[in-house]
Enzyme design. Structure first.
Site, mmCIF file in Angstrom:
data_model
loop_
_atom_site.group_PDB
_atom_site.id
_atom_site.type_symbol
_atom_site.label_atom_id
_atom_site.label_comp_id
_atom_site.label_asym_id
_atom_site.label_seq_id
_atom_site.Cartn_x
_atom_site.Cartn_y
_atom_site.Cartn_z
ATOM 1 N N GLY A 31 0.838 -1.207 0.000
ATOM 2 C CA GLY A 31 0.000 0.000 0.000
ATOM 3 C C GLY A 31 0.871 1.254 0.000
ATOM 4 N N HIS A 32 1.887 1.278 0.871
ATOM 5 C CA HIS A 32 2.793 2.433 0.903
ATOM 6 C C HIS A 32 3.547 2.562 -0.430
ATOM 7 C CE1 HIS A 32 2.799 1.380 5.360
ATOM 8 N NE2 HIS A 32 2.385 2.619 5.360
ATOM 9 N N ARG B 23 -0.596 -3.213 10.672
ATOM 10 C CA ARG B 23 -1.107 -3.964 11.832
ATOM 11 C C ARG B 23 -1.502 -5.399 11.473
ATOM 12 N NH1 ARG B 23 -3.032 1.433 13.229
ATOM 13 N NH2 ARG B 23 -2.208 1.965 15.283
ATOM 14 N N LYS C 252 -7.617 3.886 2.546
ATOM 15 C CA LYS C 252 -8.031 3.011 3.656
ATOM 16 C C LYS C 252 -8.334 3.859 4.892
ATOM 17 C CE LYS C 252 -5.181 0.356 6.087
ATOM 18 N NZ LYS C 252 -5.423 0.661 7.525
ATOM 19 N N ASP C 253 -7.469 4.844 5.141
ATOM 20 C CA ASP C 253 -7.699 5.767 6.259
ATOM 21 C C ASP C 253 -8.553 6.917 5.738
ATOM 22 O OD1 ASP C 253 -5.818 4.677 8.472
ATOM 23 O OD2 ASP C 253 -4.613 4.649 6.667
HETATM 24 O O1 PAF Z 1 -1.316 7.129 7.976
HETATM 25 C C1 PAF Z 1 -0.281 7.171 8.667
HETATM 26 O O2 PAF Z 1 0.623 6.344 8.534
HETATM 27 C C2 PAF Z 1 -0.118 8.268 9.699
HETATM 28 O O3 PAF Z 1 -1.324 8.588 10.289
HETATM 29 C C3 PAF Z 1 0.564 9.536 9.133
HETATM 30 C C4 PAF Z 1 -0.260 10.186 8.046
HETATM 31 C C5 PAF Z 1 1.931 9.177 8.580
HETATM 32 C C6 PAF Z 1 0.752 10.565 10.244
HETATM 33 O O4 PAF Z 1 1.533 10.055 11.266
#
Ligand code: PAF
Length: 306
Positions: free
Chosen positions: A44-45, A195, A157-158
């Protein structure tokens, strides 16, 4: 025959001070994409990094497990970390600068300023994670001020986090363009998350019920169901059939203002709807969401299973 010379990938610089990051960023000629992360990087990253480099000349990534977005009973101390592996992953993706600051660098003694976005930070994840979004808004504002990115990329996702960041950028007149990128899923539909490494083998079936439940709701929407209450109950019933899954919340909300659609009232098709949920599987809290009125969603593997 003509040969095309490939430029060597420039060396990635790893920096832990704000001053050094600022100096290195100033030396970059061209546009900069920024992917802020808390590390333990997954596909995802990496998809955010790739999308960043499609839009901009350079990529900056930050890895910082921000303590102010964790509540007192949350998993800050056991948040997974893999700094060496993460460095390699960033380098392979063509990252120019990797920022890995310490807590003392980001929150020196006497730090007293917080960024708070009202409205969007009520409900959904904010209910069980009070203070979380203030921590996120504060660190993201600080990182934007340090990195000065042209574009910053966040995963959908967030979803609530993305909405909060879009709003703070608008309200504080920041110039960074915010790009939301699609959720990346495992083959069984589970949304990728750092996680997920806490999930035990027996957690897998309940964990994948999240995506299955969202897909059931999206199917019901496609079939004409417009009552938020019915849509939520459909998803809840599916998840609660799985031992080991405990629903934190399931809501059907407006995609922009995140206000919950009232149960028992029919949602107008042009209002739009997103279903967002958080579920504890064992001791791991997983989140996921799906646009119900969006394009056809992929079908998970466990739909027929209890
Ligand atoms: O989504 C995340 O990994 C964190 O909430 C972020 C945006 C890096 C802020 O710490």
């Amino acid at each position: 025959m003509r040969f095309r010379m490939h430029a060597f990938a420039p060396t990635m610089h790893v920096l832990d001070s704000i001053e050094a990051l600022r100096a290195a960023r100033r030396a970059l000629v061209g546009t900069v994409a920024f992917v802020p992360t808390m590390g333990y990087l997954h596909e995802g990253h990496l998809s955010l990094m790739r999308a960043g480099l499609q839009r901009c000349d350079h990529l900056i990534v930050s890895i910082y497990v921000n303590p102010t977005q964790f509540g007192p009973n949350e998993d800050l101390s056991r948040y997974p970390r893999d700094p060496q592996g993460d460095r390699l992953r960033c380098e392979r993706e063509g990252c120019a600068l990797l920022f890995m600051p310490s807590n003392a660098e980001m929150y020196p003694t006497g730090h007293a300023t917080h960024v708070s976005v009202s409205g969007l930070t009520e409900g959904l994840c904010a209910t069980s994670r009070p203070g979380h979004f203030e921590g996120v808004a504060t660190i993201v504002t600080k990182l934007f001020n340090i990195v000065q990115p042209d574009v910053a990329l966040f995963g959908e996702k967030d979803y609530q986090q993305l909405a909060v960041i879009r709003r703070l950028v608008r309200d504080l007149d920041l110039t960074t363009e915010i790009v939301g990128c699609p959720i990346v899923r495992e083959d069984d539909g589970l949304a990728m998350s750092s996680r997920n490494r806490f999930l035990q083998p027996e957690d897998r079936l309940p964990a994948r019920s999240l995506h299955a439940a969202l897909s059931l709701a999206a199917d019901a929407w496609a079939g004409g169901e417009r009552d938020a209450g019915q849509l939520v109950e459909l998803a809840r019933t599916h998840i609660e059939r799985h031992d080991g899954a405990r629903v934190d919340y399931i809501e059907c909300v407006h995609p922009e203002n995140l206000r919950a659609h009232e149960r028992g009232r029919l949602i107008a098709t042009d209002e739009g709807a997103i279903m967002a949920l958080a579920v504890f599987v064992g001791s791991t809290r997983l989140i996921d969401n799906m646009r119900l009125d969006g394009p056809t969603h992929d079908r998970p593997a466990d739909r027929a299973q209890p």
